[in-house]
Design a protein around this motif. Structure first.
Motif, PDB file in Angstrom:
ATOM      1  N   ASN A   1       0.838  -1.206   0.000  1.00 58.17           N
ATOM      2  CA  ASN A   1       0.000   0.000   0.000  1.00 58.17           C
ATOM      3  C   ASN A   1       0.867   1.247   0.000  1.00 58.17           C
ATOM      4  O   ASN A   1       2.095   1.160   0.142  1.00 58.17           O
ATOM      5  CB  ASN A   1      -1.010   0.003   1.163  1.00 58.17           C
ATOM      6  CG  ASN A   1      -0.340   0.059   2.518  1.00 58.17           C
ATOM      7  OD1 ASN A   1       0.553   0.855   2.753  1.00 58.17           O
ATOM      8  ND2 ASN A   1      -0.782  -0.802   3.416  1.00 58.17           N
ATOM      9  N   GLY A   2       0.261   2.388  -0.155  1.00 62.11           N
ATOM     10  CA  GLY A   2       1.009   3.636  -0.297  1.00 62.11           C
ATOM     11  C   GLY A   2       1.713   4.052   0.987  1.00 62.11           C
ATOM     12  O   GLY A   2       2.820   4.591   0.947  1.00 62.11           O
ATOM     13  N   THR A   3       1.066   3.812   2.123  1.00 57.83           N
ATOM     14  CA  THR A   3       1.662   4.189   3.400  1.00 57.83           C
ATOM     15  C   THR A   3       2.954   3.414   3.632  1.00 57.83           C
ATOM     16  O   THR A   3       3.983   3.985   4.012  1.00 57.83           O
ATOM     17  CB  THR A   3       0.671   3.909   4.556  1.00 57.83           C
ATOM     18  OG1 THR A   3      -0.600   4.444   4.211  1.00 57.83           O
ATOM     19  CG2 THR A   3       1.152   4.515   5.845  1.00 57.83           C
TER      20      THR A   3
ATOM     21  N   LEU B   1       5.707   4.628   1.425  1.00 60.28           N
ATOM     22  CA  LEU B   1       6.324   5.849   1.968  1.00 60.28           C
ATOM     23  C   LEU B   1       7.299   5.519   3.097  1.00 60.28           C
ATOM     24  O   LEU B   1       8.401   6.072   3.169  1.00 60.28           O
ATOM     25  CB  LEU B   1       5.242   6.769   2.537  1.00 60.28           C
ATOM     26  CG  LEU B   1       4.744   7.927   1.685  1.00 60.28           C
ATOM     27  CD1 LEU B   1       3.632   8.653   2.431  1.00 60.28           C
ATOM     28  CD2 LEU B   1       5.863   8.901   1.339  1.00 60.28           C
TER      29      LEU B   1
ATOM     30  N   PHE C   1      -2.701  14.254   3.991  1.00 59.06           N
ATOM     31  CA  PHE C   1      -3.359  13.090   4.561  1.00 59.06           C
ATOM     32  C   PHE C   1      -2.438  12.505   5.623  1.00 59.06           C
ATOM     33  O   PHE C   1      -1.222  12.544   5.495  1.00 59.06           O
ATOM     34  CB  PHE C   1      -3.651  12.064   3.456  1.00 59.06           C
ATOM     35  CG  PHE C   1      -4.321  10.821   3.953  1.00 59.06           C
ATOM     36  CD1 PHE C   1      -5.516  10.889   4.651  1.00 59.06           C
ATOM     37  CD2 PHE C   1      -3.753   9.577   3.735  1.00 59.06           C
ATOM     38  CE1 PHE C   1      -6.135   9.739   5.115  1.00 59.06           C
ATOM     39  CE2 PHE C   1      -4.367   8.421   4.195  1.00 59.06           C
ATOM     40  CZ  PHE C   1      -5.554   8.499   4.888  1.00 59.06           C
TER      41      PHE C   1
ATOM     42  N   ALA D   1      -1.341   9.735   6.445  1.00 56.33           N
ATOM     43  CA  ALA D   1      -0.355   8.692   6.120  1.00 56.33           C
ATOM     44  C   ALA D   1       1.033   9.281   5.916  1.00 56.33           C
ATOM     45  O   ALA D   1       2.042   8.644   6.249  1.00 56.33           O
ATOM     46  CB  ALA D   1      -0.786   7.936   4.866  1.00 56.33           C
ATOM     47  N   THR D   2       1.110  10.504   5.366  1.00 56.91           N
ATOM     48  CA  THR D   2       2.407  11.138   5.126  1.00 56.91           C
ATOM     49  C   THR D   2       3.170  11.295   6.436  1.00 56.91           C
ATOM     50  O   THR D   2       4.342  10.920   6.543  1.00 56.91           O
ATOM     51  CB  THR D   2       2.209  12.536   4.491  1.00 56.91           C
ATOM     52  OG1 THR D   2       1.169  12.489   3.527  1.00 56.91           O
ATOM     53  CG2 THR D   2       3.479  13.026   3.837  1.00 56.91           C
TER      54      THR D   2
ATOM     55  N   MET E   1       3.807  16.833  -0.987  1.00 56.34           N
ATOM     56  CA  MET E   1       2.669  16.019  -1.421  1.00 56.34           C
ATOM     57  C   MET E   1       1.851  16.815  -2.440  1.00 56.34           C
ATOM     58  O   MET E   1       1.528  17.980  -2.211  1.00 56.34           O
ATOM     59  CB  MET E   1       1.827  15.650  -0.203  1.00 56.34           C
ATOM     60  CG  MET E   1       0.884  14.491  -0.419  1.00 56.34           C
ATOM     61  SD  MET E   1      -0.653  14.925  -1.232  1.00 56.34           S
ATOM     62  CE  MET E   1      -1.594  15.610   0.125  1.00 56.34           C
TER      63      MET E   1
ATOM     64  N   ASP F   1       5.656  12.402  -2.055  1.00 56.64           N
ATOM     65  CA  ASP F   1       4.393  11.698  -1.848  1.00 56.64           C
ATOM     66  C   ASP F   1       3.479  12.044  -3.022  1.00 56.64           C
ATOM     67  O   ASP F   1       2.744  13.029  -3.003  1.00 56.64           O
ATOM     68  CB  ASP F   1       3.764  12.105  -0.509  1.00 56.64           C
ATOM     69  CG  ASP F   1       2.496  11.312  -0.212  1.00 56.64           C
ATOM     70  OD1 ASP F   1       1.979  10.650  -1.133  1.00 56.64           O
ATOM     71  OD2 ASP F   1       2.017  11.358   0.939  1.00 56.64           O
TER      72      ASP F   1
ATOM     73  N   ALA G   1       1.140  10.064  -3.962  1.00 56.73           N
ATOM     74  CA  ALA G   1       0.055   9.096  -3.751  1.00 56.73           C
ATOM     75  C   ALA G   1      -1.176   9.444  -4.580  1.00 56.73           C
ATOM     76  O   ALA G   1      -1.849   8.562  -5.105  1.00 56.73           O
ATOM     77  CB  ALA G   1      -0.315   9.046  -2.272  1.00 56.73           C
ATOM     78  N   GLU G   2      -1.450  10.755  -4.711  1.00 60.95           N
ATOM     79  CA  GLU G   2      -2.708  11.189  -5.340  1.00 60.95           C
ATOM     80  C   GLU G   2      -2.507  11.663  -6.778  1.00 60.95           C
ATOM     81  O   GLU G   2      -3.461  12.099  -7.413  1.00 60.95           O
ATOM     82  CB  GLU G   2      -3.297  12.338  -4.491  1.00 60.95           C
ATOM     83  CG  GLU G   2      -3.479  11.927  -3.032  1.00 60.95           C
ATOM     84  CD  GLU G   2      -4.067  13.020  -2.145  1.00 60.95           C
ATOM     85  OE1 GLU G   2      -4.229  14.160  -2.604  1.00 60.95           O
ATOM     86  OE2 GLU G   2      -4.372  12.704  -0.977  1.00 60.95           O
TER      87      GLU G   2
ATOM     88  N   SER H   1       0.034   5.765  -4.598  1.00 57.33           N
ATOM     89  CA  SER H   1      -0.915   4.852  -3.948  1.00 57.33           C
ATOM     90  C   SER H   1      -1.980   4.376  -4.932  1.00 57.33           C
ATOM     91  O   SER H   1      -2.375   5.117  -5.840  1.00 57.33           O
ATOM     92  CB  SER H   1      -1.600   5.547  -2.767  1.00 57.33           C
ATOM     93  OG  SER H   1      -2.755   4.830  -2.373  1.00 57.33           O
TER      94      SER H   1
ATOM     95  N   LYS I   1      -8.276   6.141  -5.054  1.00 57.25           N
ATOM     96  CA  LYS I   1      -7.372   6.893  -5.921  1.00 57.25           C
ATOM     97  C   LYS I   1      -7.811   6.798  -7.392  1.00 57.25           C
ATOM     98  O   LYS I   1      -8.773   6.101  -7.708  1.00 57.25           O
ATOM     99  CB  LYS I   1      -5.934   6.376  -5.743  1.00 57.25           C
ATOM    100  CG  LYS I   1      -5.398   6.507  -4.309  1.00 57.25           C
ATOM    101  CD  LYS I   1      -5.362   7.945  -3.834  1.00 57.25           C
ATOM    102  CE  LYS I   1      -4.448   8.209  -2.651  1.00 57.25           C
ATOM    103  NZ  LYS I   1      -4.913   7.712  -1.338  1.00 57.25           N
TER     104      LYS I   1
ATOM    105  N   GLY J   1      -2.768  -0.886  -2.604  1.00 53.86           N
ATOM    106  CA  GLY J   1      -1.459  -1.063  -3.246  1.00 53.86           C
ATOM    107  C   GLY J   1      -0.695   0.232  -3.309  1.00 53.86           C
ATOM    108  O   GLY J   1      -1.238   1.314  -3.088  1.00 53.86           O
TER     109      GLY J   1
HETATM  110  C1  LIG Z   1      -3.766   7.630  -0.142  1.00 53.46           C
HETATM  111  C2  LIG Z   1      -2.624   8.372   0.387  1.00 53.46           C
HETATM  112  C3  LIG Z   1      -1.530   7.751   1.017  1.00 53.46           C
HETATM  113  C4  LIG Z   1      -1.509   6.342   1.451  1.00 53.46           C
HETATM  114  O1  LIG Z   1      -1.858   5.402   0.603  1.00 53.46           O
HETATM  115  P1  LIG Z   1      -2.529   4.011   1.043  1.00 53.46           P
HETATM  116  O2  LIG Z   1      -2.321   3.225  -0.182  1.00 53.46           O
HETATM  117  O3  LIG Z   1      -3.961   4.298   1.365  1.00 53.46           O
HETATM  118  O4  LIG Z   1      -1.767   3.477   2.208  1.00 53.46           O
HETATM  119  C5  LIG Z   1      -0.443   8.517   1.374  1.00 53.46           C
HETATM  120  N1  LIG Z   1      -0.420   9.823   1.177  1.00 53.46           N
HETATM  121  C6  LIG Z   1      -1.460  10.462   0.621  1.00 53.46           C
HETATM  122  C7  LIG Z   1      -1.358  11.929   0.422  1.00 53.46           C
HETATM  123  C8  LIG Z   1      -2.591   9.772   0.221  1.00 53.46           C
HETATM  124  O5  LIG Z   1      -3.625  10.445  -0.320  1.00 53.46           O
END
Ligand SMILES: *Cc1c(COP(=O)(O)O)cnc(C)c1O
Length: 383
Positions: free
Chosen positions: A74-76, A79, A101, A103-104, A162, A188, A190-191, A212, A217, A224
């Protein structure tokens, strides 16, 4: 209220849905998803080794222009691992934006490193290169080619910008600030799959980048993520540490470090490979949707639609408007959600969460201003 009513009607019109619930963002499985997932099942390779994982890594490298891509669960976690690859150690500081978000900031904390919160720009909602430079000029010093926080004595080990809602930051300017202060960048992104700055894909400006593929997304593998980099050594290391540090061997179990099982299952990669085939269409569709909203907000000026900055191409993952005040933001959220049009405010600032109150923080006036005004409006691909 009349304007809010017109907004609700407009959203129903563009989604061709006169009644019922319209969500903020839902995935679209309108390509080869079922075919590829069935293939993965039939092959019995459903776990972290398989054809689709390999295909996905090659495809992402191709699409982003990065030399290497490492599939992650996953994205987290991507990172987290990327920050380790960048050499961040416990008790070191990592610069990031307070408006992001969670997770960062969490990924920084997983290393026992300390998030150091900096402001965003009102135009991009992403880390502000100008404000970062001003802040670093005040608090940073370079010793032996590395950056330290003069106030805390800690090394500033990395910077994590981000690209909020897919809107690219001016990465050329940000990189020049980070280069000046000897701070490696972990992006990051992710988005922002499908978003570019100066014709270069987001996530490819720093030492490492992360994307992410969560269900919310622009394209998804269910869950993932991926690490992208041009550094071969880091890519090999990331793959190794995401595979429990198992030394390659036909039958022996030999591990040379304590490491994670962070690999993306082939089953998820199968779904993702089908989704990636549609990415260009999804981005075009979302950019057309932005144009439609732009037409609406030109005539209805109770809010401003946020555009990409010069030299940027946004995937417009989530369309974003700015209301005039917190009061109007709350009224708009209430009215639209009451009328079954899903809208959402932006995240609470990281620096105001109880568990991040101990973290160093710069002047964050733009983030505070935006927190009271941002609303995301329905942005699913129109089918
Ligand atoms: C979605 C997201 C993540 C984490 O991704 P996951 O796949 O949900 O773990 C990290 N940073 C940002 C800014 C996100 O939007």
């Amino acid at each position: 209220m009349k304007a809010y009513k017109e907004f609700v009607e407009y959203v129903r019109h563009i989604y061709n849905k006169p009644e019922g619930f319209i969500s903020l963002h839902e995935p679209r499985f309108i390509g080869n998803e079922k075919k590829y997932v069935n293939e993965a099942i039939d092959s019995t390779f459903v776990s972290s080794v398989g054809k689709f994982v390999n295909d996905f890594e090659l495809k992402i490298a191709q699409m982003t222009g990065a030399k290497y891509a490492v599939a992650i669960v996953n994205g987290t976690n991507a990172l987290h691992l990327a920050l380790m690859m960048a050499g961040v150690k416990s008790n070191e500081e990592v610069i990031t934006q307070t408006l992001t978000f969670t997770a960062t900031a969490n990924a920084i904390s997983y290393i026992n490193a300390i998030p150091h919160f900096v402001d965003v720009d009102k135009e991009t909602l992403g880390l502000s290169p100008t404000k970062l430079r001003i802040h670093l000029q005040e608090i940073a010093e370079i010793k032996n080619g590395q950056c330290y926080n003069k106030n805390t004595g800690n090394r500033i080990a990395a910077c994590v910008p981000m690209h909020t809602f897919g809107l690219p930051i001016n990465m050329i300017e940000l990189k020049s600030v980070c280069d000046e202060f000897k701070i490696p960048i972990v992006e990051d992104a992710a988005e922002s799959l499908g978003s570019y700055y100066n014709k270069k894909h987001t996530g490819t400006f720093g030492l490492l980048g992360v994307i992410s593929f969560n269900g919310n997304k622009i394209v998804t593998s269910g869950g993932g993520g991926v690490i992208i980099t041009n550094d071969e050594e880091l890519a090999i290391k990331a793959k190794h540490l995401s595979t429990q540090a198992k030394k390659p061997h036909a039958w022996d179990f030999d591990h040379d470090a304590v490491a994670y099982n962070y690999r993306m299952p082939n089953l998820n990669a199968a779904l993702l490979c089908a989704q990636l085939e549609q990415l260009n269409n999804f981005v075009d569709n979302k950019r057309e949707l932005w144009q439609k909203y732009n037409t609406f907000f030109k005539e209805n000026n109770f809010a401003n639609l946020v555009p990409e900055i010069d030299d940027a191409i946004s995937n417009y993952w989530l369309n974003t408007i700015l209301l005039n005040s917190k009061n109007e933001q709350q009224n708009f959220l209430q009215y639209t959600n009451d009328n079954h049009i899903m809208t959402r405010p932006i995240w609470k600032l990281m620096s105001s969460l109880e568990h991040f109150k101990y973290c160093p923080i710069a002047n964050i006036e733009n983030a505070i201003w935006l927190e009271d005004r941002v609303v995301n409006i329905p942005s699913s691909v129109i089918v």
